[in-house]
Write a protein that holds these residues in place. Structure first.
Motif, short mmCIF file in Angstrom:
data_model
loop_
_atom_site.label_atom_id
_atom_site.label_comp_id
_atom_site.label_asym_id
_atom_site.label_seq_id
_atom_site.Cartn_x
_atom_site.Cartn_y
_atom_site.Cartn_z
N GLU A 156 14.57 -0.24 48.73
CA GLU A 156 14.13 -1.31 49.62
C GLU A 156 15.01 -1.38 50.86
O GLU A 156 14.57 -1.80 51.93
N GLN A 157 16.27 -0.94 50.72
CA GLN A 157 17.18 -0.95 51.87
C GLN A 157 16.88 0.22 52.83
O GLN A 157 16.89 0.05 54.04
N PRO A 222 3.72 -0.81 43.30
CA PRO A 222 5.06 -0.30 42.97
C PRO A 222 6.03 -0.42 44.14
O PRO A 222 5.66 -0.23 45.30
N LYS A 223 7.26 -0.73 43.82
CA LYS A 223 8.32 -0.80 44.82
C LYS A 223 9.19 0.45 44.73
O LYS A 223 9.29 1.07 43.67
N PRO A 224 9.83 0.83 45.83
CA PRO A 224 10.73 1.98 45.77
C PRO A 224 11.94 1.66 44.90
O PRO A 224 12.56 0.61 45.04
#
Length: 383
Positions: A156-157, A222-224
């Motif tokens: 997310e970063q 889905p998120k990384p």
């Protein structure tokens, strides 16, 4: 021993990566692959570098062994007629031009199948031959972006990141090789060839596998997760005292075995970490505690301990370290090919190991038009 595809002739009008990777696999398996380019060489990868070795780019060399090369001008009727003559005794015709291009040239499936009803015709495009994007060209980077692949890579970063290799091209090349061989088998039953409509976009969507299934079942986007696994914990990259290594715990038994090796015995006793589902829910706290513990020994020390307990793990190697590893060498994953103009080429070996029809490395990556004097409708059709 003859190759598994001995006697299969492939007319290859592909360039760059997906198509050439597919036809190299077919060539490794014994097929006679005739690579067709425009005069002077129209495969862009010939010029993609550095590095070059005596004028040959590493990129081109990577996916073009076991092929013969001819150059034909498809803008001229003579060139189109040469292709038609080649197709008469071909088993496979494969191209990766934009949708509609081959039809405009008079070299579409409907046109060539009249010449050779047994022809297997494989079209590789960016988005396939139907749908609102069928007219667009396909590039791996674009496909990684549009298929969702980039959205699940990175953190997310960092934001979305592409995979370091053009994986959607590779996926498509593998699917193309599978599809062509399946069509050859089907032809044995029916006596007829067929058309294969293959797209980078479809292949990228297909290879999302469990990530796609997670979304389709739950509706959650889905998120990384960086190096974490979406469904399993601990299954990530951790820090030893001398570098990074990967721990891939696949079940509760392996997790308990891991915990027995740690100084902090409270980790294994914590109810929040008893099952994989609860570990997934508390992944950040568990990974933080594991990192603290795993920094106390070297990668080699942990690997020895983990192997004794049956816990999958492995160090994070550089490409140099991977290619120097004794396992790589024992499996013949580096091959040397002597090229009369380029010198000794070091290439990645085939992963296909057969007991009876071994892969062979017969032909070095050809220069553009190298076989013009050996392949023509007049002197090659009856070979």
């Amino acid at each position: 021993m003859k190759g598994a595809l001995e006697g299969i002739r492939v007319v290859d009008l592909t360039r760059v990566l997906a198509g050439p990777y597919a036809t190299m696999i077919l060539g490794d398996l014994g097929a006679d692959v005739i690579k067709v380019e425009a005069p002077g060489g129209s495969d862009d990868t010939r010029f993609w570098g550095p590095p070059f070795q005596n004028g040959m780019s590493a990129y081109y060399a990577a996916v073009n062994r076991n092929k013969r090369s001819i150059t034909i001008n498809l803008k001229e009727e003579k060139g189109k007629e040469t292709i038609r003559q080649l197709v008469k005794t071909a088993d496979v015709f494969i191209h990766n031009f934009k949708t509609g291009t081959m039809e405009r040239l008079g070299l579409g499936y409907d046109q060539l199948s009249l010449i050779n009803p047994k022809l297997i015709y494989c079209s590789i495009t960016g988005f396939g031959e139907t749908g609102p994007y069928h007219h667009l060209a396909g590039y791996d980077y674009i496909i990684q972006a549009m298929s969702g692949w980039m959205s699940i890579n990175g953190t997310e970063q960092s934001g979305p990141l592409k995979v370091g290799v053009a994986v959607t091209d590779i996926f498509t090349g593998l699917y193309a090789a599978i599809a062509v061989q399946a069509a050859v088998i089907a032809r044995e039953k029916t006596g007829r060839g067929q058309k294969i409509d293959l797209s980078l976009f479809d292949c990228a969507i297909s290879t999302l596998v469990n990530v796609a299934s997670n979304y389709l079942m739950s509706g959650e986007v889905p998120k990384p997760l960086g190096n974490d696994h979406p469904n399993i914990v601990p299954y990530s990259t951790y820090e030893a005292s001398d570098g990074l290594f990967v721990v891939a715990v696949g079940n509760d038994r392996q997790f308990q075995a891991l915990c027995e090796l740690l100084e902090d015995q409270t980790i294994g006793a914590d109810e929040r970490f008893r099952t994989n589902a609860s570990r997934v829910a508390h992944r950040h706290e568990l990974n933080g505690r594991l990192n603290k513990e795993l920094k106390k020994k070297t990668r080699a020390e942990w690997q020895q301990l983990f192997e004794q307990k049956g816990i999958p793990c492995g160090p994070v190697y550089t490409i140099h370290e991977a290619f120097q590893h004794p396992q790589t060498l024992a499996r013949d994953m580096i091959v040397n090919m002597e090229h009369p103009y380029v010198g000794t080429l070091k290439l990645v070996g085939s992963p296909l190991k057969f007991s009876e029809t071994a892969v062979s490395y017969r032909l070095f990556p050809p220069l553009a038009g190298e076989h013009n004097d050996h392949i023509s409708p007049l002197n090659d059709m009856e070979e």
